[in-house]
Motif scaffolding. Structure first.
Motif, PDB file in Angstrom:
ATOM      1  N   SER A 111       2.341  -3.765   5.200  1.00 29.15           N
ATOM      2  CA  SER A 111       2.367  -2.301   5.234  1.00 29.15           C
ATOM      3  C   SER A 111       1.578  -1.803   6.436  1.00 29.15           C
ATOM      4  CB  SER A 111       1.742  -1.728   3.959  1.00 29.15           C
ATOM      5  OG  SER A 111       2.458  -2.158   2.829  1.00 29.15           O
ATOM      6  N   ILE A 112       2.115  -0.741   7.067  1.00 32.82           N
ATOM      7  CA  ILE A 112       1.448  -0.108   8.208  1.00 32.82           C
ATOM      8  C   ILE A 112       1.258   1.359   7.855  1.00 32.82           C
ATOM      9  CG2 ILE A 112       1.491   0.300  10.679  1.00 32.82           C
ATOM     10  CD1 ILE A 112       3.722  -1.830  10.842  1.00 32.82           C
ATOM     11  N   GLN A 113       0.008   1.789   7.773  1.00 30.89           N
ATOM     12  CA  GLN A 113      -0.260   3.190   7.470  1.00 30.89           C
ATOM     13  C   GLN A 113      -0.114   4.037   8.731  1.00 30.89           C
ATOM     14  OE1 GLN A 113      -4.135   3.187   5.581  1.00 30.89           O
ATOM     15  NE2 GLN A 113      -3.192   3.111   3.560  1.00 30.89           N
ATOM     16  N   ALA A 114      -0.106   5.364   8.555  1.00 26.40           N
ATOM     17  CA  ALA A 114       0.081   6.285   9.676  1.00 26.40           C
ATOM     18  C   ALA A 114      -1.001   6.128  10.737  1.00 26.40           C
ATOM     19  CB  ALA A 114       0.114   7.719   9.160  1.00 26.40           C
ATOM     20  N   ASP A 115      -2.217   5.773  10.322  1.00 29.76           N
ATOM     21  CA  ASP A 115      -3.300   5.599  11.294  1.00 29.76           C
ATOM     22  C   ASP A 115      -3.305   4.208  11.929  1.00 29.76           C
ATOM     23  OD1 ASP A 115      -4.110   4.141   9.114  1.00 29.76           O
ATOM     24  OD2 ASP A 115      -6.023   5.156   8.849  1.00 29.76           O
ATOM     25  N   GLY A 116      -2.337   3.345  11.575  1.00 21.82           N
ATOM     26  CA  GLY A 116      -2.198   2.031  12.188  1.00 21.82           C
ATOM     27  C   GLY A 116      -2.841   0.891  11.423  1.00 21.82           C
ATOM     28  N   LYS A 117      -3.484   1.169  10.293  1.00 22.47           N
ATOM     29  CA  LYS A 117      -4.109   0.101   9.518  1.00 22.47           C
ATOM     30  C   LYS A 117      -3.033  -0.797   8.922  1.00 22.47           C
ATOM     31  CE  LYS A 117      -8.255   2.620   8.198  1.00 22.47           C
ATOM     32  NZ  LYS A 117      -8.979   3.232   7.088  1.00 22.47           N
ATOM     33  N   LEU A 118      -3.314  -2.106   8.917  1.00 21.85           N
ATOM     34  CA  LEU A 118      -2.370  -3.105   8.407  1.00 21.85           C
ATOM     35  C   LEU A 118      -2.832  -3.652   7.069  1.00 21.85           C
ATOM     36  CD1 LEU A 118      -1.576  -5.290  11.524  1.00 21.85           C
ATOM     37  CD2 LEU A 118      -0.096  -3.651  10.413  1.00 21.85           C
ATOM     38  N   PHE A 119      -1.838  -3.992   6.235  1.00 22.60           N
ATOM     39  CA  PHE A 119      -2.108  -4.591   4.936  1.00 22.60           C
ATOM     40  C   PHE A 119      -1.069  -5.674   4.682  1.00 22.60           C
ATOM     41  CE2 PHE A 119      -3.804  -0.362   4.733  1.00 22.60           C
ATOM     42  CZ  PHE A 119      -4.968  -0.480   3.999  1.00 22.60           C
ATOM     43  N   ILE A 120      -1.516  -6.791   4.117  1.00 25.16           N
ATOM     44  CA  ILE A 120      -0.589  -7.783   3.567  1.00 25.16           C
ATOM     45  C   ILE A 120      -0.690  -7.623   2.064  1.00 25.16           C
ATOM     46  CG2 ILE A 120      -0.085 -10.221   3.242  1.00 25.16           C
ATOM     47  CD1 ILE A 120      -1.078 -10.766   5.995  1.00 25.16           C
ATOM     48  N   GLN A 121       0.430  -7.296   1.438  1.00 25.96           N
ATOM     49  CA  GLN A 121       0.467  -6.859   0.051  1.00 25.96           C
ATOM     50  C   GLN A 121      -0.491  -5.669  -0.064  1.00 25.96           C
ATOM     51  OE1 GLN A 121       3.189  -8.315  -0.314  1.00 25.96           O
ATOM     52  NE2 GLN A 121       3.055  -9.412  -2.230  1.00 25.96           N
ATOM     53  N   LYS A 122      -1.630  -5.799  -0.723  1.00 27.83           N
ATOM     54  CA  LYS A 122      -2.573  -4.683  -0.817  1.00 27.83           C
ATOM     55  C   LYS A 122      -3.917  -4.996  -0.170  1.00 27.83           C
ATOM     56  CE  LYS A 122      -0.494  -2.609  -4.817  1.00 27.83           C
ATOM     57  NZ  LYS A 122      -0.660  -1.937  -6.071  1.00 27.83           N
ATOM     58  N   GLN A 123      -3.968  -6.077   0.610  1.00 27.55           N
ATOM     59  CA  GLN A 123      -5.208  -6.513   1.241  1.00 27.55           C
ATOM     60  C   GLN A 123      -5.217  -6.088   2.708  1.00 27.55           C
ATOM     61  OE1 GLN A 123      -5.717 -10.725   1.292  1.00 27.55           O
ATOM     62  NE2 GLN A 123      -7.863 -10.604   1.865  1.00 27.55           N
ATOM     63  N   ALA A 124      -6.257  -5.350   3.116  1.00 24.86           N
ATOM     64  CA  ALA A 124      -6.388  -4.910   4.504  1.00 24.86           C
ATOM     65  C   ALA A 124      -6.588  -6.124   5.414  1.00 24.86           C
ATOM     66  CB  ALA A 124      -7.566  -3.953   4.637  1.00 24.86           C
ATOM     67  N   ILE A 125      -6.024  -6.023   6.629  1.00 23.72           N
ATOM     68  CA  ILE A 125      -6.092  -7.128   7.580  1.00 23.72           C
ATOM     69  C   ILE A 125      -6.133  -6.558   8.991  1.00 23.72           C
ATOM     70  CG2 ILE A 125      -3.591  -7.375   7.671  1.00 23.72           C
ATOM     71  CD1 ILE A 125      -4.004 -10.393   7.892  1.00 23.72           C
ATOM     72  N   GLU A 126      -6.785  -7.287   9.895  1.00 26.70           N
ATOM     73  CA  GLU A 126      -6.820  -6.904  11.311  1.00 26.70           C
ATOM     74  C   GLU A 126      -5.546  -7.412  11.986  1.00 26.70           C
ATOM     75  OE1 GLU A 126      -9.136  -5.080  12.943  1.00 26.70           O
ATOM     76  OE2 GLU A 126     -10.120  -4.779  11.009  1.00 26.70           O
ATOM     77  N   VAL A 159       0.847  -1.179   0.000  1.00 26.05           N
ATOM     78  CA  VAL A 159       0.000   0.000   0.000  1.00 26.05           C
ATOM     79  C   VAL A 159       0.889   1.238   0.000  1.00 26.05           C
ATOM     80  CG1 VAL A 159      -1.766   1.196   1.363  1.00 26.05           C
ATOM     81  CG2 VAL A 159      -1.765  -1.268   1.229  1.00 26.05           C
ATOM     82  N   ASN A 160       0.403   2.326  -0.540  1.00 30.38           N
ATOM     83  CA  ASN A 160       1.186   3.550  -0.607  1.00 30.38           C
ATOM     84  C   ASN A 160       1.326   4.158   0.783  1.00 30.38           C
ATOM     85  OD1 ASN A 160       2.575   5.695  -1.644  1.00 30.38           O
ATOM     86  ND2 ASN A 160       0.759   6.781  -2.340  1.00 30.38           N
ATOM     87  N   VAL A 161       2.553   4.194   1.290  1.00 31.73           N
ATOM     88  CA  VAL A 161       2.853   4.815   2.576  1.00 31.73           C
ATOM     89  C   VAL A 161       4.051   5.732   2.400  1.00 31.73           C
ATOM     90  CG1 VAL A 161       1.924   2.974   4.041  1.00 31.73           C
ATOM     91  CG2 VAL A 161       4.268   2.846   3.297  1.00 31.73           C
ATOM     92  N   ASP A 162       4.176   6.717   3.281  1.00 35.87           N
ATOM     93  CA  ASP A 162       5.299   7.644   3.263  1.00 35.87           C
ATOM     94  C   ASP A 162       6.432   7.023   4.058  1.00 35.87           C
ATOM     95  OD1 ASP A 162       6.854   9.903   2.944  1.00 35.87           O
ATOM     96  OD2 ASP A 162       5.970  10.913   4.676  1.00 35.87           O
ATOM     97  N   LEU A 163       7.391   6.395   3.353  1.00 35.01           N
ATOM     98  CA  LEU A 163       8.463   5.667   4.016  1.00 35.01           C
ATOM     99  C   LEU A 163       9.467   6.628   4.648  1.00 35.01           C
ATOM    100  CD1 LEU A 163       9.123   2.945   1.311  1.00 35.01           C
ATOM    101  CD2 LEU A 163       7.941   2.657   3.470  1.00 35.01           C
ATOM    102  N   PRO A 164      10.072   6.234   5.775  1.00 34.95           N
ATOM    103  CA  PRO A 164      11.102   7.073   6.377  1.00 34.95           C
ATOM    104  C   PRO A 164      12.383   7.032   5.551  1.00 34.95           C
ATOM    105  CG  PRO A 164      10.852   5.036   7.599  1.00 34.95           C
ATOM    106  CD  PRO A 164       9.778   5.047   6.558  1.00 34.95           C
ATOM    107  N   ILE A 215       8.551  -5.116   6.135  1.00 36.48           N
ATOM    108  CA  ILE A 215       7.584  -4.201   6.742  1.00 36.48           C
ATOM    109  C   ILE A 215       7.784  -2.830   6.109  1.00 36.48           C
ATOM    110  CG2 ILE A 215       6.860  -3.017   8.847  1.00 36.48           C
ATOM    111  CD1 ILE A 215       7.681  -5.453  10.423  1.00 36.48           C
ATOM    112  N   ARG A 216       6.692  -2.282   5.565  1.00 33.00           N
ATOM    113  CA  ARG A 216       6.696  -0.923   5.020  1.00 33.00           C
ATOM    114  C   ARG A 216       5.870  -0.064   5.962  1.00 33.00           C
ATOM    115  NH1 ARG A 216       4.434   0.285   0.104  1.00 33.00           N
ATOM    116  NH2 ARG A 216       6.119   1.695  -0.402  1.00 33.00           N
ATOM    117  N   GLY A 217       6.529   0.582   6.896  1.00 36.41           N
ATOM    118  CA  GLY A 217       5.829   1.413   7.862  1.00 36.41           C
ATOM    119  C   GLY A 217       5.886   2.874   7.463  1.00 36.41           C
ATOM    120  N   ASP A 218       4.769   3.562   7.560  1.00 45.10           N
ATOM    121  CA  ASP A 218       4.729   4.996   7.287  1.00 45.10           C
ATOM    122  C   ASP A 218       5.642   5.702   8.286  1.00 45.10           C
ATOM    123  OD1 ASP A 218       2.551   6.972   5.750  1.00 45.10           O
ATOM    124  OD2 ASP A 218       3.511   7.856   7.511  1.00 45.10           O
ATOM    125  N   SER A 219       6.247   6.812   7.858  1.00 46.36           N
ATOM    126  CA  SER A 219       7.169   7.524   8.745  1.00 46.36           C
ATOM    127  C   SER A 219       6.460   8.105   9.961  1.00 46.36           C
ATOM    128  CB  SER A 219       7.891   8.629   7.972  1.00 46.36           C
ATOM    129  OG  SER A 219       6.965   9.571   7.482  1.00 46.36           O
TER     130      SER A 219
END
Length: 138
Positions: free
Chosen positions: A67-82, A45-50, A104-108
Motif C-alpha cells: 500500500s502507498i499512502q498519499a504522503d508516500g508512506k509504504l506498507f506491506i500488508q499493514k506493516q510500515a516499511i522504508e 492499509v486504508n487508502v483512497d483507491l482511484p 499495489i494499493r495506491g492512494d488516488s
C-alpha cells in the motif's frame, strides 16, 4: 392399568407452534460475530483507491499487498516499511511463497512517480506481474 392423571388438563390443548426464540438468539449472535470480523478482512492499509472500470478478480490465495499512502508512506500488508527495504523484504517473502501474487494499493492522490518507483523495486525483486487495486466507479 395406570389410573393417574395425564399431563394435559381436559380443558387445554397442546401447543402446536414452534418456539423461535432460540433461533433468533443464535442468529443475533452470528450477526454480531460477522459485524466484528468483517472489518478485519480488509487487506492492507486504508487508502483512497482511484476509480476504474475493471472486472473483479477471483482468487483462492491471499495476495501480498503493498500500500502507498498519499504522503508516500509504504506498507506491506499493514506493516510500515522504508522504500529501500521493499525489495529485500519482498524477495524474502517470495522465497517462502513463490507463487504469491503481489498487488499495489495506491492512494488516488499518490504521485505517479512514487507508484513507478515501487513497481521498479518490485521488478528488481523478481516480481514480473503486479496487480493495481482500484475501486469500481461510484
Amino acid at each position: 392399568m395406570w389410573a393417574g392423571q395425564s399431563k394435559w388438563d381436559k380443558g387445554t390443548e397442546p401447543m402446536g407452534e414452534i418456539n423461535v426464540t432460540p433461533l433468533v438468539d443464535v442468529m443475533l449472535v452470528l450477526l454480531i460475530i460477522f459485524m466484528v470480523t468483517a472489518p478485519l478482512l480488509s487487506q492492507g492499509v486504508n487508502v483512497d483507491l482511484p476509480d476504474a472500470e475493471s472486472p473483479a478478480m477471483q482468487q483462492n490465495v491471499e495476495p501480498l499487498v503493498v500500500s502507498i499512502q498519499a504522503d508516500g508512506k509504504l506498507f506491506i500488508q499493514k506493516q510500515a516499511i522504508e522504500l529501500k527495504q521493499l525489495a529485500p523484504r519482498i524477495e524474502a517473502i517470495r522465497k517462502q511463497k513463490p507463487g504469491l501474487p503481489v498487488f499495489i494499493r495506491g492512494d488516488s492522490k499518490t504521485p505517479y512517480g512514487r507508484v513507478a518507483e515501487v513497481m521498479s523495486l518490485l521488478e528488481t525483486a523478481g516480481i514480473r506481474k503486479v496487480g493495481l487495486v482500484t475501486e469500481p466507479h461510484r
